[in-house]
Design a protein around this motif. Structure first.
Motif, PDB file in Angstrom:
ATOM      1  N   ARG A 172       1.751  -6.174  12.910  1.00  0.00           N
ATOM      2  CA  ARG A 172       1.776  -4.712  13.007  1.00  0.00           C
ATOM      3  C   ARG A 172       3.209  -4.233  13.153  1.00  0.00           C
ATOM      4  N   LEU A 173       3.555  -3.187  12.410  1.00  0.00           N
ATOM      5  CA  LEU A 173       4.870  -2.563  12.493  1.00  0.00           C
ATOM      6  C   LEU A 173       4.656  -1.080  12.767  1.00  0.00           C
ATOM      7  N   ASP A 174       5.221  -0.595  13.870  1.00  0.00           N
ATOM      8  CA  ASP A 174       5.095   0.807  14.264  1.00  0.00           C
ATOM      9  C   ASP A 174       6.446   1.492  14.163  1.00  0.00           C
ATOM     10  N   VAL A 175       6.493   2.597  13.434  1.00  0.00           N
ATOM     11  CA  VAL A 175       7.700   3.416  13.385  1.00  0.00           C
ATOM     12  C   VAL A 175       7.327   4.836  13.796  1.00  0.00           C
ATOM     13  N   THR A 176       8.265   5.524  14.390  1.00  0.00           N
ATOM     14  CA  THR A 176       8.074   6.890  14.853  1.00  0.00           C
ATOM     15  C   THR A 176       8.750   7.829  13.872  1.00  0.00           C
ATOM     16  N   TYR A 177       8.134   8.980  13.634  1.00  0.00           N
ATOM     17  CA  TYR A 177       8.806   9.971  12.794  1.00  0.00           C
ATOM     18  C   TYR A 177       8.998  11.255  13.574  1.00  0.00           C
ATOM     19  N   SER A 178      10.064  11.935  13.250  1.00  0.00           N
ATOM     20  CA  SER A 178      10.347  13.272  13.750  1.00  0.00           C
ATOM     21  C   SER A 178      10.657  14.146  12.549  1.00  0.00           C
ATOM     22  N   THR A 179      10.096  15.339  12.548  1.00  0.00           N
ATOM     23  CA  THR A 179      10.363  16.243  11.427  1.00  0.00           C
ATOM     24  C   THR A 179      11.446  17.240  11.819  1.00  0.00           C
ATOM     25  N   TYR A 180      12.068  17.792  10.829  1.00  0.00           N
ATOM     26  CA  TYR A 180      13.112  18.784  11.063  1.00  0.00           C
ATOM     27  C   TYR A 180      13.028  19.870  10.003  1.00  0.00           C
ATOM     28  N   VAL A 181      13.572  21.003  10.343  1.00  0.00           N
ATOM     29  CA  VAL A 181      13.700  22.116   9.398  1.00  0.00           C
ATOM     30  C   VAL A 181      15.190  22.358   9.231  1.00  0.00           C
ATOM     31  N   PRO A 182      15.722  22.185   8.017  1.00  0.00           N
ATOM     32  CA  PRO A 182      17.156  22.421   7.830  1.00  0.00           C
ATOM     33  C   PRO A 182      17.503  23.875   8.153  1.00  0.00           C
TER      34      PRO A 182
ATOM     35  N   MET B  28       0.875  -1.169   0.000  1.00  0.00           N
ATOM     36  CA  MET B  28       0.000   0.000   0.000  1.00  0.00           C
ATOM     37  C   MET B  28       0.908   1.212   0.000  1.00  0.00           C
ATOM     38  N   ARG B  29       0.693   2.115  -0.931  1.00  0.00           N
ATOM     39  CA  ARG B  29       1.553   3.293  -1.075  1.00  0.00           C
ATOM     40  C   ARG B  29       0.693   4.548  -1.056  1.00  0.00           C
ATOM     41  N   PHE B  30       1.214   5.594  -0.397  1.00  0.00           N
ATOM     42  CA  PHE B  30       0.492   6.852  -0.372  1.00  0.00           C
ATOM     43  C   PHE B  30       1.464   7.995  -0.162  1.00  0.00           C
ATOM     44  N   SER B  31       0.972   9.201  -0.373  1.00  0.00           N
ATOM     45  CA  SER B  31       1.761  10.411  -0.144  1.00  0.00           C
ATOM     46  C   SER B  31       1.289  11.054   1.150  1.00  0.00           C
ATOM     47  N   LEU B  32       2.244  11.583   1.902  1.00  0.00           N
ATOM     48  CA  LEU B  32       1.948  12.171   3.205  1.00  0.00           C
ATOM     49  C   LEU B  32       2.550  13.561   3.278  1.00  0.00           C
ATOM     50  N   GLN B  33       1.753  14.510   3.716  1.00  0.00           N
ATOM     51  CA  GLN B  33       2.240  15.871   3.967  1.00  0.00           C
ATOM     52  C   GLN B  33       2.593  15.945   5.450  1.00  0.00           C
ATOM     53  N   THR B  34       3.858  16.180   5.762  1.00  0.00           N
ATOM     54  CA  THR B  34       4.299  16.202   7.156  1.00  0.00           C
ATOM     55  C   THR B  34       3.981  17.553   7.777  1.00  0.00           C
ATOM     56  N   ALA B  35       3.049  17.548   8.742  1.00  0.00           N
ATOM     57  CA  ALA B  35       2.635  18.792   9.371  1.00  0.00           C
ATOM     58  C   ALA B  35       2.850  18.780  10.881  1.00  0.00           C
ATOM     59  N   GLU B  36       3.158  17.626  11.434  1.00  0.00           N
ATOM     60  CA  GLU B  36       3.382  17.506  12.878  1.00  0.00           C
ATOM     61  C   GLU B  36       4.876  17.378  13.151  1.00  0.00           C
ATOM     62  N   GLU B  37       5.279  17.718  14.382  1.00  0.00           N
ATOM     63  CA  GLU B  37       6.694  17.594  14.738  1.00  0.00           C
ATOM     64  C   GLU B  37       7.104  16.146  14.907  1.00  0.00           C
ATOM     65  N   THR B  38       6.266  15.353  15.569  1.00  0.00           N
ATOM     66  CA  THR B  38       6.535  13.928  15.773  1.00  0.00           C
ATOM     67  C   THR B  38       5.237  13.166  15.602  1.00  0.00           C
ATOM     68  N   GLY B  39       5.353  11.872  15.376  1.00  0.00           N
ATOM     69  CA  GLY B  39       4.162  11.050  15.246  1.00  0.00           C
ATOM     70  C   GLY B  39       4.526   9.608  14.975  1.00  0.00           C
ATOM     71  N   ASN B  40       3.518   8.824  14.607  1.00  0.00           N
ATOM     72  CA  ASN B  40       3.699   7.401  14.350  1.00  0.00           C
ATOM     73  C   ASN B  40       3.079   7.018  13.024  1.00  0.00           C
ATOM     74  N   ILE B  41       3.753   6.081  12.351  1.00  0.00           N
ATOM     75  CA  ILE B  41       3.219   5.447  11.158  1.00  0.00           C
ATOM     76  C   ILE B  41       3.146   3.961  11.478  1.00  0.00           C
ATOM     77  N   SER B  42       1.960   3.361  11.299  1.00  0.00           N
ATOM     78  CA  SER B  42       1.770   1.944  11.583  1.00  0.00           C
ATOM     79  C   SER B  42       1.307   1.231  10.329  1.00  0.00           C
ATOM     80  N   CYS B  43       1.901   0.086  10.089  1.00  0.00           N
ATOM     81  CA  CYS B  43       1.541  -0.783   8.965  1.00  0.00           C
ATOM     82  C   CYS B  43       0.913  -2.045   9.574  1.00  0.00           C
ATOM     83  N   HIS B  44      -0.290  -2.416   9.116  1.00  0.00           N
ATOM     84  CA  HIS B  44      -1.007  -3.565   9.661  1.00  0.00           C
ATOM     85  C   HIS B  44      -1.315  -4.546   8.536  1.00  0.00           C
ATOM     86  N   SER B  45      -1.236  -5.829   8.843  1.00  0.00           N
ATOM     87  CA  SER B  45      -1.752  -6.839   7.921  1.00  0.00           C
ATOM     88  C   SER B  45      -2.917  -7.533   8.608  1.00  0.00           C
TER      89      SER B  45
END
Length: 137
Positions: free
Chosen positions: A101-111, A74-91
């Motif tokens: 279930r696979l859970d990964v955490t994301y953190s955004t940054y501004v160069p 499953m593929r999609f595009s995501l607009q990152t608007a939060e500083e941190t969050g979670n992305i979960s993949c479920h079968s």
């Protein structure tokens, strides 16, 4: 049962708790893979506890036979608007194996924006010529 992985802008993540760093306020490509299952499984993605619908215009799904097992994506595009969050993949669960279930955490940054000045003269070109002198700068 399938093996799950998440790919974000070409970088793959396979372990729960992995952290990925992505630019703030940028559109990124996210894929959820469920590989090596028999029969094929349904997969879903949640971002910050909100399920991404397969009917979204920026989402594609498919399952292909790979030898004797199935690989689903499953593929999609995501607009990152939060500083941190979670992305979960479920079968989906089937009678002979539970939901994966696979859970990964994301953190955004501004160069950071960087600049260089010499004697208060801003350098905003990719090169700068110095006259040849014996004096030290």
């Amino acid at each position: 049962p399938p093996t799950l992985s998440v790919t974000v802008d070409g970088h793959s993540y396979h372990d729960n708790g992995d952290t990925l760093y992505i630019p703030y306020n940028t559109t990124i490509s996210v894929s959820c893979y469920a590989t090596g299952s028999r029969p094929p499984v349904n997969i879903s993605i949640t971002v910050d506890n909100v399920e991404i619908s397969p009917s979204d215009s920026n989402t594609t799904t498919n399952a292909i036979l790979n030898g004797s097992t199935f690989d689903s994506r499953m593929r999609f595009s995501l607009q990152t608007a939060e500083e941190t969050g979670n992305i979960s993949c479920h079968s989906s669960s089937l009678s002979y194996f539970p939901e994966q279930r696979l859970d990964v955490t994301y953190s955004t940054y501004v160069p950071p924006e960087m600049s260089l000045k010499i004697n208060e003269f801003p350098l905003n070109q990719s090169y700068f010529w110095f006259p040849s002198t014996k004096e030290r700068l």
